[in-house]
Design a protein around this motif. Structure first.
Motif, PDB file in Angstrom:
ATOM      1  N   TYR A 137       3.783   0.715  11.296  1.00  0.00           N
ATOM      2  CA  TYR A 137       4.908   0.247  12.118  1.00  0.00           C
ATOM      3  C   TYR A 137       6.142  -0.124  11.303  1.00  0.00           C
ATOM      4  N   ASP A 138       6.002  -0.215   9.970  1.00  0.00           N
ATOM      5  CA  ASP A 138       7.092  -0.735   9.146  1.00  0.00           C
ATOM      6  C   ASP A 138       8.434  -0.114   9.533  1.00  0.00           C
ATOM      7  N   PRO A 139       9.433  -0.961   9.858  1.00  0.00           N
ATOM      8  CA  PRO A 139      10.696  -0.437  10.381  1.00  0.00           C
ATOM      9  C   PRO A 139      11.470   0.414   9.383  1.00  0.00           C
ATOM     10  N   THR A 140      11.254   0.210   8.088  1.00  0.00           N
ATOM     11  CA  THR A 140      12.039   0.962   7.112  1.00  0.00           C
ATOM     12  C   THR A 140      11.275   2.147   6.537  1.00  0.00           C
ATOM     13  N   PHE A 141      10.006   1.917   6.158  1.00  0.00           N
ATOM     14  CA  PHE A 141       9.275   2.973   5.458  1.00  0.00           C
ATOM     15  C   PHE A 141       8.141   3.548   6.303  1.00  0.00           C
ATOM     16  N   GLY A 142       7.934   3.015   7.497  1.00  0.00           N
ATOM     17  CA  GLY A 142       6.721   3.338   8.243  1.00  0.00           C
ATOM     18  C   GLY A 142       6.658   4.756   8.786  1.00  0.00           C
ATOM     19  N   LEU A 143       5.425   5.202   8.968  1.00  0.00           N
ATOM     20  CA  LEU A 143       5.194   6.553   9.461  1.00  0.00           C
ATOM     21  C   LEU A 143       5.693   6.710  10.899  1.00  0.00           C
ATOM     22  N   LEU A 144       5.487   5.671  11.709  1.00  0.00           N
ATOM     23  CA  LEU A 144       5.889   5.741  13.110  1.00  0.00           C
ATOM     24  C   LEU A 144       7.368   6.095  13.242  1.00  0.00           C
ATOM     25  N   ASN A 145       8.205   5.392  12.469  1.00  0.00           N
ATOM     26  CA  ASN A 145       9.635   5.650  12.564  1.00  0.00           C
ATOM     27  C   ASN A 145      10.017   6.989  11.960  1.00  0.00           C
ATOM     28  N   ALA A 146       9.226   7.426  10.985  1.00  0.00           N
ATOM     29  CA  ALA A 146       9.480   8.768  10.430  1.00  0.00           C
ATOM     30  C   ALA A 146       9.232   9.822  11.513  1.00  0.00           C
ATOM     31  N   ILE A 147       8.145   9.631  12.280  1.00  0.00           N
ATOM     32  CA  ILE A 147       7.834  10.585  13.344  1.00  0.00           C
ATOM     33  C   ILE A 147       8.888  10.510  14.443  1.00  0.00           C
TER      34      ILE A 147
END
Lengths: 304, 417
Positions: A137-147
């Motif tokens: 979930y990490d807002p900067t490095f997280g996979l979720l935001n990458a997706i």
């Protein structure tokens, strides 16, 4: 009366009452531990909840003051609401587990490996699950935001947003819980009577109707156990919250068990009475479910 | 009898010769419970115990080191059930519950000794409750703004002298796409540091102490001014985004990677910044700038302490150990850059050659006439601190909720004090 006579009567008394004595002896250690480690602490918690006590000095009797304070405490309200969210959403683990179990209940090469892989999240520690999801979930490095970014959706800080954080943690909790329910259903599916399935198939049942009218009724015991462990799991949720958000942002992900810990044993807490009052409320909520489980088990036993 | 006594005395004298002259001969065991569990502090504590043991041949020093976080809950049990002779803790309000429960020994007699009275004057107030002293400090450290000197230079910025300077610096940085301040508020207390500084600069040290002591309502107009000043930075976007998801360590990469240019922190942040590859040329330090020019500057400088539990068995040896801890030689040694890397509490000891320690020592001894605060969660009672710091975090994310937050804090204040 001679000594031998007395010995004989003693032996006959034991022999006569063997049916009663044996189970009592077997139950005794269990009952003793239940009394010392469950019943007495419950009674003690109730007692402490009527006091104001920092764990060091003399406790002050304050009557119902702790409970009155709870009634106006917004953090407590948030905790109760979150507990309800946990209870409801955690139940999704049961259908989730069922469908994975149905999917895996086939004979393909390597199925054992797939089953173990699906079971894996239940084996690893909740703390590890929490950490993995925190990074996800990490807002900067997280996979979720990458997706999300790859499909053109804005960044979202799941654990930092008070409206989303609790749901984010529940999703993390569902991962191992689904695996648990899956294993329960996989064992249950082994016990499904192939003749009944065969008969149903001859009658033209398939797909959903087969599942609903033939398979599910036979899985009832598994469903019951899955329900029990899921409810208990939801009410015990603590480690994930502690690892993922520590109750934050600004207390929006607290549940009763976490709030109790914070107030009674946390770094800034040591209000034993207030913590005990929260524990008593949690106990009462649990009691509703415990009573229901006991009642339905008693009914089943009587039916059998 | 007489011969025996002389022999013991002679032996003691002999053993004391290489170390500093110790004329008292202590015997028995001295048990020490310590929370200095991180690698560097642990080595310092073990070394201190060993040196003290060596100085007193008849005395056996038993040291138990407990993990720092676990210690915070265990201290309650061992102080009542199984008190050691010496225990670590923190100054100011953090020690009050134990004093009120009668668990810490009054050591005012130590503070009356000229050696301590003269050299430890600067931290006396932090160890004083009800006009008595309840322990001795062994280290403290300054708070302030650590910044990336190279980034400041690149944009032609200077260390700000006042609030306007801080904001204009910040605007320049923001225009260049760099955040002004890194912060991680997941564990709340970091926001307490910002509140401490803005409140002390806006309303002064005395007001800050009244507020943390519960004598001023949180809905007071002056408190609102503090928050209004804080909000100016928040509205500018001065702090990194999503800080509520990070611990202070997790926010460090923003500073190291140059996404944020400064960090309001305690001196303990220097070590991880250096480890992450920032050189002393890239790092700078400045005192939090003034806001109201009429107010004398006051600083946060949390003090860590040693106490004697009232149930201690070997109080004589415990007092000797406390004297030993604060002695100038020991203070120089344990606070050196290769040991704790913090500030010595004894005015007669030397500060290690480290630019941040030197600047911090200079700032605290010459440029903090307003007073020295401990830190929000040590100055305010624990319960107030936890409610308030949660409010600060919420304010930093949703500044519009201020009225609601202050109302809640005020309610808590009325209940707690």
């Amino acid at each position: 009366m001679t000594a031998t006579d007395r010995q004989a009567t003693g032996a006959t008394w034991l022999r006569r009452n063997r049916q009663v004595v044996a189970p009592v002896l077997f139950l005794l250690p269990g009952l003793l531990f239940f009394l010392v480690y469950v019943l007495l602490p419950v009674a003690q918690s109730v007692q402490i909840s009527f006091f104001r006590w920092d764990g060091l000095g003399e406790p002050d009797y304050v009557g119902l003051a702790n409970y009155r304070e709870l009634a106006g405490d917004r953090a407590f309200e948030v905790s109760v609401i979150n507990n309800v969210k946990w209870l409801l959403l955690y139940l999704l683990a049961i259908p989730g587990g069922l469908f994975i179990a149905l999917f895996l209940n086939q004979t393909v090469t390597g199925i054992r490996l797939y089953k173990s892989l699906f079971f894996f999240p239940f084996v690893i520690s909740q703390v590890v699950v929490g950490l993995v999801f925190t990074w996800f979930y990490d807002p900067t490095f997280g996979l979720l935001n990458a997706i999300l970014g790859a499909v053109g959706l804005g960044p979202v800080n799941v654990l930092g947003d008070p409206a989303l954080a609790t749901y984010g943690i529940i999703v993390a909790g569902l991962w191992p819980q689904v695996a648990y329910c899956m294993i329960l259903y996989l064992t249950g599916l082994n016990a499904v009577d192939p003749e009944q399935v065969e008969a149903a198939r001859l009658d033209g049942a398939k797909g959903w109707r087969m599942l609903w009218y033939v398979i599910l009724p036979q899985l009832r015991p598994a469903t019951f156990i899955a329900f029990v462990v899921t409810i208990i799991g939801a009410l015990r949720s603590f480690d994930l919250i502690s690892v993922m958000t520590n109750g934050g942002p600004f207390g929006s992900t607290r549940v009763l068990s976490f709030y109790m810990f914070e107030k009674a044993l946390g770094e800034y807490g040591f209000r034993m009475g207030y913590g005990a009052a929260i524990a008593v409320v949690l106990f009462l909520i649990m009691l509703v479910f415990i009573a229901y489980f006991l009642w339905s088990m008693w009914r089943q036993e009587r039916g059998a | 009898m007489k011969t025996a006594w002389t022999t013991t005395a002679a032996l003691a004298l002999l053993a004391a010769l290489p170390a500093t002259a110790q004329d008292e001969s202590l015997s028995g065991t001295l048990t020490i419970f310590s929370d200095m569990s991180n690698p560097a502090p642990r080595a310092v504590m073990e070394d201190m115990a060993a040196r003290f043991d060596e100085m007193h041949p008849d005395l056996e020093v038993e040291l138990t080191i407990i993990e720092r976080e676990a210690y915070k809950t265990q201290i309650r049990n061992f102080l009542t059930a199984n008190p050691p002779d010496v225990a670590n803790w923190y100054a100011a309000n953090r020690m009050r519950p134990y004093i009120e429960a009668g668990l810490f020994e009054d050591v005012s007699d130590l503070w009356a000794e000229p050696e301590i009275a003269e050299n430890l004057a600067s931290t006396k107030s932090a160890l004083t409750v009800d006009d008595k002293q309840w322990g001795v400090p062994y280290t403290y450290y300054q708070w302030g703004v650590f910044y990336r000197a190279d980034i400041y230079e690149e944009h032609g910025l200077e260390e700000p002298a006042d609030w306007e300077g801080l904001k204009s610096n910040c605007q320049t940085l923001l225009d260049a796409g760099t955040k002004c301040f890194a912060i991680g508020t997941k564990f709340l207390w970091t926001a307490g540091g910002w509140f401490d500084y803005i409140n002390m600069r806006t309303n002064g040290y005395d007001f800050h102490m009244q507020l943390t002591n519960g004598q001023v309502p949180w809905t007071d107009e002056r408190v609102r001014t503090t928050f209004a000043n804080w909000r100016e930075l928040i509205d500018m976007g001065a702090f990194i985004d999503n800080h509520q998801s990070y611990s202070w360590q997790e926010a460090l990469p923003f500073m190291v990677n140059g996404d944020a240019a400064a960090y309001l922190m305690g001196n303990f942040a220097v070590a991880p910044m250096r480890e992450a590859g920032l050189t002393d040329d890239q790092l700078g330090f400045y005192q939090f700038p003034l806001i109201d020019p009429d107010l004398p500057m006051a600083e946060d400088a949390p003090t860590d302490t040693f106490h004697i539990p009232s149930g201690a068995e070997n109080k004589e040896a415990a007092r000797a150990f406390l004297r030993f801890v604060v002695s100038p030689e020991n203070q120089t040694l344990i606070n050196g850059g290769d040991a704790l890397g913090q500030l010595p509490v004894n005015a007669a000891s030397e500060v290690d050659e480290d630019k941040f320690l030197e600047e911090g020592f200079e700032m605290l001894s010459a440029n903090a006439p307003g007073g020295i605060a401990q830190f929000f969660d040590r100055d305010a009672p624990a319960e107030m601190a936890s409610v308030a710091m949660e409010g600060f975090q919420e304010f930093m994310v949703f500044p519009d909720n201020l009225d609601d937050i202050l109302g809640r804090l005020e309610q808590a204040r009325q209940r707690i004090y």
